[in-house]
Design a protein around this motif. Sequence first.
Motif, short mmCIF file in Angstrom:
data_model
loop_
_atom_site.label_atom_id
_atom_site.label_comp_id
_atom_site.label_asym_id
_atom_site.label_seq_id
_atom_site.Cartn_x
_atom_site.Cartn_y
_atom_site.Cartn_z
N LEU A 1 0.83 -1.20 0.00
CA LEU A 1 0.00 0.00 0.00
C LEU A 1 0.87 1.26 0.00
CD1 LEU A 1 -2.80 1.29 0.14
CD2 LEU A 1 -2.70 1.06 2.64
N LEU A 2 1.91 1.28 0.81
CA LEU A 2 2.80 2.44 0.86
C LEU A 2 3.55 2.62 -0.45
CD1 LEU A 2 4.23 2.14 4.49
CD2 LEU A 2 2.62 3.85 3.63
N GLN A 3 3.98 1.51 -1.04
CA GLN A 3 4.66 1.60 -2.33
C GLN A 3 3.72 2.11 -3.41
OE1 GLN A 3 7.90 1.25 -2.98
NE2 GLN A 3 8.28 0.84 -0.81
N PHE A 4 2.47 1.68 -3.35
CA PHE A 4 1.50 2.14 -4.36
C PHE A 4 1.25 3.64 -4.21
CE2 PHE A 4 -2.84 3.14 -5.66
CZ PHE A 4 -2.76 2.79 -7.00
N VAL A 5 1.14 4.12 -2.97
CA VAL A 5 0.92 5.55 -2.75
C VAL A 5 2.09 6.35 -3.31
CG1 VAL A 5 0.74 7.34 -0.97
CG2 VAL A 5 -0.59 5.22 -0.75
N ALA A 6 3.33 5.88 -3.05
CA ALA A 6 4.51 6.57 -3.58
C ALA A 6 4.51 6.52 -5.11
CB ALA A 6 5.78 5.93 -3.02
N LEU A 7 4.13 5.37 -5.66
CA LEU A 7 4.11 5.21 -7.12
C LEU A 7 3.05 6.11 -7.75
CD1 LEU A 7 5.48 3.50 -9.34
CD2 LEU A 7 3.52 1.95 -9.18
N LEU A 8 1.96 6.33 -7.03
CA LEU A 8 0.91 7.19 -7.53
C LEU A 8 1.42 8.62 -7.73
CD1 LEU A 8 -2.11 6.95 -8.24
CD2 LEU A 8 -2.62 7.67 -5.89
N GLN A 9 2.31 9.06 -6.84
CA GLN A 9 2.89 10.40 -7.00
C GLN A 9 3.78 10.45 -8.24
OE1 GLN A 9 1.31 12.18 -4.70
NE2 GLN A 9 0.66 10.15 -3.99
N ALA A 10 4.55 9.37 -8.44
CA ALA A 10 5.43 9.32 -9.62
C ALA A 10 4.62 9.28 -10.91
CB ALA A 10 6.34 8.09 -9.53
N ALA A 11 3.50 8.56 -10.88
CA ALA A 11 2.64 8.49 -12.07
C ALA A 11 1.97 9.83 -12.34
CB ALA A 11 1.59 7.40 -11.88
N LEU B 1 1.58 14.71 -15.88
CA LEU B 1 1.62 16.16 -16.01
C LEU B 1 2.81 16.66 -16.81
CD1 LEU B 1 0.60 17.20 -12.37
CD2 LEU B 1 -0.83 17.25 -14.43
N ALA B 2 3.89 15.85 -16.86
CA ALA B 2 5.14 16.35 -17.43
C ALA B 2 5.61 15.62 -18.68
CB ALA B 2 6.24 16.30 -16.36
N TYR B 3 4.90 14.58 -19.14
CA TYR B 3 5.43 13.77 -20.23
C TYR B 3 5.65 14.57 -21.51
CZ TYR B 3 0.84 13.55 -22.47
OH TYR B 3 -0.33 13.86 -23.09
N LYS B 4 4.87 15.63 -21.73
CA LYS B 4 5.02 16.40 -22.96
C LYS B 4 6.36 17.13 -23.02
CE LYS B 4 0.14 17.12 -24.04
NZ LYS B 4 -0.94 18.12 -24.24
N SER B 5 6.95 17.39 -21.86
CA SER B 5 8.24 18.07 -21.83
C SER B 5 9.41 17.10 -21.85
CB SER B 5 8.34 18.96 -20.58
OG SER B 5 8.28 18.17 -19.40
N MET B 6 9.13 15.80 -21.87
CA MET B 6 10.18 14.78 -21.89
C MET B 6 10.50 14.40 -23.33
SD MET B 6 8.84 12.13 -18.97
CE MET B 6 8.30 12.68 -17.35
N SER B 7 11.69 13.87 -23.52
CA SER B 7 12.00 13.27 -24.82
C SER B 7 11.20 11.98 -24.96
CB SER B 7 13.49 12.96 -24.92
OG SER B 7 13.85 11.91 -24.04
N ALA B 8 11.02 11.52 -26.19
CA ALA B 8 10.25 10.31 -26.42
C ALA B 8 10.87 9.12 -25.69
CB ALA B 8 10.16 10.01 -27.92
#
Length: 416
Positions: free
Chosen positions: A306-316, A321-328
């Motif tokens: 559960l804690l890992q999922f909560v942390a992963l949710l922040q990363a997701a 929000l930021a994928y458009k500014s990343m390289s492919a």
Amino acid sequence: MHEKIITFASPVFFLLIAIEFLVARKRQKHLYRINDAISSLSLGVMSQITGVFLKLLSVGAYAWVFNHFSMLTLDPGSIWVWISCLLLYDFLYYWLHRMGHETNLLWAAHVVHHQSESYNLTTALRQTSTGQLFGWVFYLPLAIIGFPVQVFVAIALIDLLYQFWVHTEQIGKLGWFDRVFVSPSNHRVHHAVNDIYLDKNYGGILVIWDRLFGSFIEEQDGEPVVYGTRSPLRSWNPLWANLEVYKAVWQDAWHTRNWADKFLIWLRPPGWRPADVRHLSQAQQFDLARPLYDPFVSKAAIGYCLLQFVALLQAATYFLLAYKSMSALNAVVYATWLIFSLWCIGGLIEKGRVYLIPESLRLLAILLMTILSANWFYSYALSVTGQTLIAAGCVISIVALCFIFLPKNTHGHLPH
């Protein structure tokens, strides 16, 4: 726009989930199982991640047809354009949804949403990662008529967001509302595997389409709804959840000697098999009273996941929000790590220490990236404080992982 609105709406979703959980507890209806909830939410996160790439197909195809074949160019500033688009979209959604239950190709994607044997607001977020591969075809009439792309995208989002609240057992029948709109009562029927309810109530916002085309049935007081699918998934693995039906149909298509059946099987109803492959495996008898899939995992293991999922949710969330500014390349690597992480968490809940090595490698990869590059997937420069917190989190997680999942000997010490 779609993924950003869903991302910003997520706090509202989780607030409503918390309220539903508390109401259910107060009513002595314990509808939530943490393993099932994490599984459903993981599939929702994965669908948003894959949607970043697949929307190029679905929205791109719509835009291309609109630009080349639209009969009209409707004014997005007109309220009647929006109202008519919503009605037509919901009508087309009805047929997509119905075909999603009546053809193997579309059921292979849609089955993900029905696999949970629980029914609560986390079930609403349990979405397929492959639905956009073929579902977009059903909405092309809107492009040909002339509804602009921005109207289509916004209406699709409205139709999707509406369906969140109907995935609950805490709201009973609503009288006249049930006869016109999709409601919790008639959508509970849609998720049922009872013979009387099977393959009914396909509407998205309006249930009048079901009434018009003979697929409506009211929830019966004497027939409690049983949720899930006739071929239970019995797994918390999000990748397998998305692929199980594709694999089964592909195997039958591969083994049948009839060349017509190799193609037609994808258009046949779920459960249909070519005559010459039926002997390869026996169909499982469905038991309405079967026990829920709930493999034992310690409370410590559930807490870790559960804690890992909560942390992963922040990363997701950051990715969406930021994928458009990343390289492919960065976007693909980041998305792959997120999906691999969800696979690890589901595996730990299902099979425990079998997933110890993949989970350790996942954490080590983040630890090394943080220490060596001082960047988060080369898309965000980390401060010293950020580096320290992420590194400390990885180290603590690895220690906790070993302590919780490694077998202990009879003296209570960790093995060598």
